[in-house]
Design a protein around this motif. Sequence first.
Motif, PDB file in Angstrom:
ATOM      1  N   LYS A   1      12.047  -7.137  13.930  1.00 45.93           N
ATOM      2  CA  LYS A   1      10.965  -7.196  13.099  1.00 45.93           C
ATOM      3  C   LYS A   1      10.472  -5.875  12.717  1.00 45.93           C
ATOM      4  O   LYS A   1      10.084  -5.361  11.600  1.00 45.93           O
ATOM      5  CB  LYS A   1       9.766  -7.856  13.686  1.00 45.93           C
ATOM      6  CG  LYS A   1       8.498  -7.912  13.076  1.00 45.93           C
ATOM      7  CD  LYS A   1       7.339  -8.594  13.611  1.00 45.93           C
ATOM      8  CE  LYS A   1       6.075  -7.723  13.524  1.00 45.93           C
ATOM      9  NZ  LYS A   1       4.962  -8.187  14.257  1.00 45.93           N
TER      10      LYS A   1
ATOM     11  N   PHE B   1      10.402  -3.796   9.399  1.00 46.96           N
ATOM     12  CA  PHE B   1       9.148  -3.261   8.892  1.00 46.96           C
ATOM     13  C   PHE B   1       9.416  -1.671   8.374  1.00 46.96           C
ATOM     14  O   PHE B   1       8.863  -1.343   7.391  1.00 46.96           O
ATOM     15  CB  PHE B   1       7.853  -3.283   9.928  1.00 46.96           C
ATOM     16  CG  PHE B   1       6.882  -2.688   9.256  1.00 46.96           C
ATOM     17  CD1 PHE B   1       5.686  -3.351   8.481  1.00 46.96           C
ATOM     18  CD2 PHE B   1       6.169  -1.238   9.734  1.00 46.96           C
ATOM     19  CE1 PHE B   1       4.488  -3.032   8.236  1.00 46.96           C
ATOM     20  CE2 PHE B   1       5.172  -0.773   9.140  1.00 46.96           C
ATOM     21  CZ  PHE B   1       4.139  -1.581   8.349  1.00 46.96           C
TER      22      PHE B   1
ATOM     23  N   PHE C   1       4.885  -7.911   2.036  1.00 49.67           N
ATOM     24  CA  PHE C   1       4.278  -7.255   3.408  1.00 49.67           C
ATOM     25  C   PHE C   1       2.799  -7.651   3.471  1.00 49.67           C
ATOM     26  O   PHE C   1       2.171  -7.441   4.514  1.00 49.67           O
ATOM     27  CB  PHE C   1       4.388  -6.008   3.575  1.00 49.67           C
ATOM     28  CG  PHE C   1       5.780  -5.475   3.783  1.00 49.67           C
ATOM     29  CD1 PHE C   1       6.372  -5.550   4.984  1.00 49.67           C
ATOM     30  CD2 PHE C   1       6.690  -5.150   2.675  1.00 49.67           C
ATOM     31  CE1 PHE C   1       7.752  -5.205   5.308  1.00 49.67           C
ATOM     32  CE2 PHE C   1       7.877  -4.721   2.970  1.00 49.67           C
ATOM     33  CZ  PHE C   1       8.572  -4.872   4.275  1.00 49.67           C
TER      34      PHE C   1
ATOM     35  N   HIS D   1       1.168  -6.670  10.384  1.00 48.45           N
ATOM     36  CA  HIS D   1       2.478  -7.098  10.935  1.00 48.45           C
ATOM     37  C   HIS D   1       2.245  -6.485  12.446  1.00 48.45           C
ATOM     38  O   HIS D   1       3.355  -6.498  13.110  1.00 48.45           O
ATOM     39  CB  HIS D   1       3.582  -6.398  10.299  1.00 48.45           C
ATOM     40  CG  HIS D   1       3.844  -7.177   9.050  1.00 48.45           C
ATOM     41  ND1 HIS D   1       4.252  -8.329   8.793  1.00 48.45           N
ATOM     42  CD2 HIS D   1       3.379  -6.818   7.609  1.00 48.45           C
ATOM     43  CE1 HIS D   1       4.225  -8.694   7.570  1.00 48.45           C
ATOM     44  NE2 HIS D   1       3.675  -7.812   6.950  1.00 48.45           N
TER      45      HIS D   1
END
Length: 360
Positions: free
Chosen positions: A186, A190, A228, A305
């Motif tokens: 993850k 990102f 996003f 996130h």
Amino acid sequence: MSYKNYPMVSRVIFGRGSFNQLGDIIAPKRRNIKAPFIFLVDDVFKGNSWLTSRIPLAYQDKLIYVPTEEEPKTSQVDKLTEEIILSFNERPSGIIGVGGGTTMDLAKAVSIMLTNDGSAKDYQGWDLVKNPAIYHVGIPTISGTGAEVSRTTVLTGPERKLGINSDYTPFDQVILDPELTKDVPKEQWFFTGMDCYIHCIESLNGTFLNAFSKSYGEKALELCLEIFLENSLTAEEAQDKLMMASWHGGMSIAYSQVGVAHAMSYGLGYLLGTKHGIGNCIVFDHLEEYYPEGVKIFKDMKAKHDIELPQGLCADLSDAEFDIMIDVALSLEPLWENAIGKNWKKKVTREKLKSLYSKM
């Protein structure tokens, strides 16, 4: 006025499972059975038979795993080039890079160095390459860097961190298979995705902006905002869209340039070895003065996130070390001119950069 005659990737294939067509795609490019294809594969895939078993090795083809913990170096390019030259009597039929931005940059650089004398460091800069590279293919397994489409291969050399920017750098063939990105962790997803987002912000707010870069940059930005900030996408849709955002983001800087975040991130990368994607994020987080709207949205994405950026990277640096980073950042003149305009040198002082770096 003269306009850039920009080279593009001449062939591209997109789709889930398109990686399986690699053998058919490269077969006609094989010069003879003694001229191998060299597969440079990100060493994160060592032992991952789901990917490696599908690499179509034949005759004397060779698979070389490349370490990607650090940013690619000119010395690494020279070592790989030498290894290939000493292993085979024939010049290879082609270089195929399978991995993230580091692996693709290495594949681009090695394909150039197999036809050009000297060391990779001799070609860091704009339009220094004399001879066309050998056939080279890029297969990204993570999306965001735009390395699959750009005319740059970013390398850290003994004196500077600077790309080999040339008409011979772009891949002859790219395979965009979103399925290959399914196992990206993850945080890496990102940071690399933000590389693409920052490309868009810097390109769209730059003085070099024109309709060509704008059309690609706007599309890439629209995709980034959807990926996003929205909750409506399935994992597969997000993978497909980020691969397209990466392509468009890379194209948006093709005919313009990046800006402040990239220039300063190169300084961090050169001195501290900070990986490019995360370095861009660390810098961009402090650039409200230059990109107010872009930084605000970036902070929203970070919060959504649950991403924590490393703090205090520059806390214990000496003045001499700050100077090294500032020298590297300021050497990237086209980036500053794009960000601030022709008179950027009056506005961007060493003190200004030091105060920004001190916050990181």
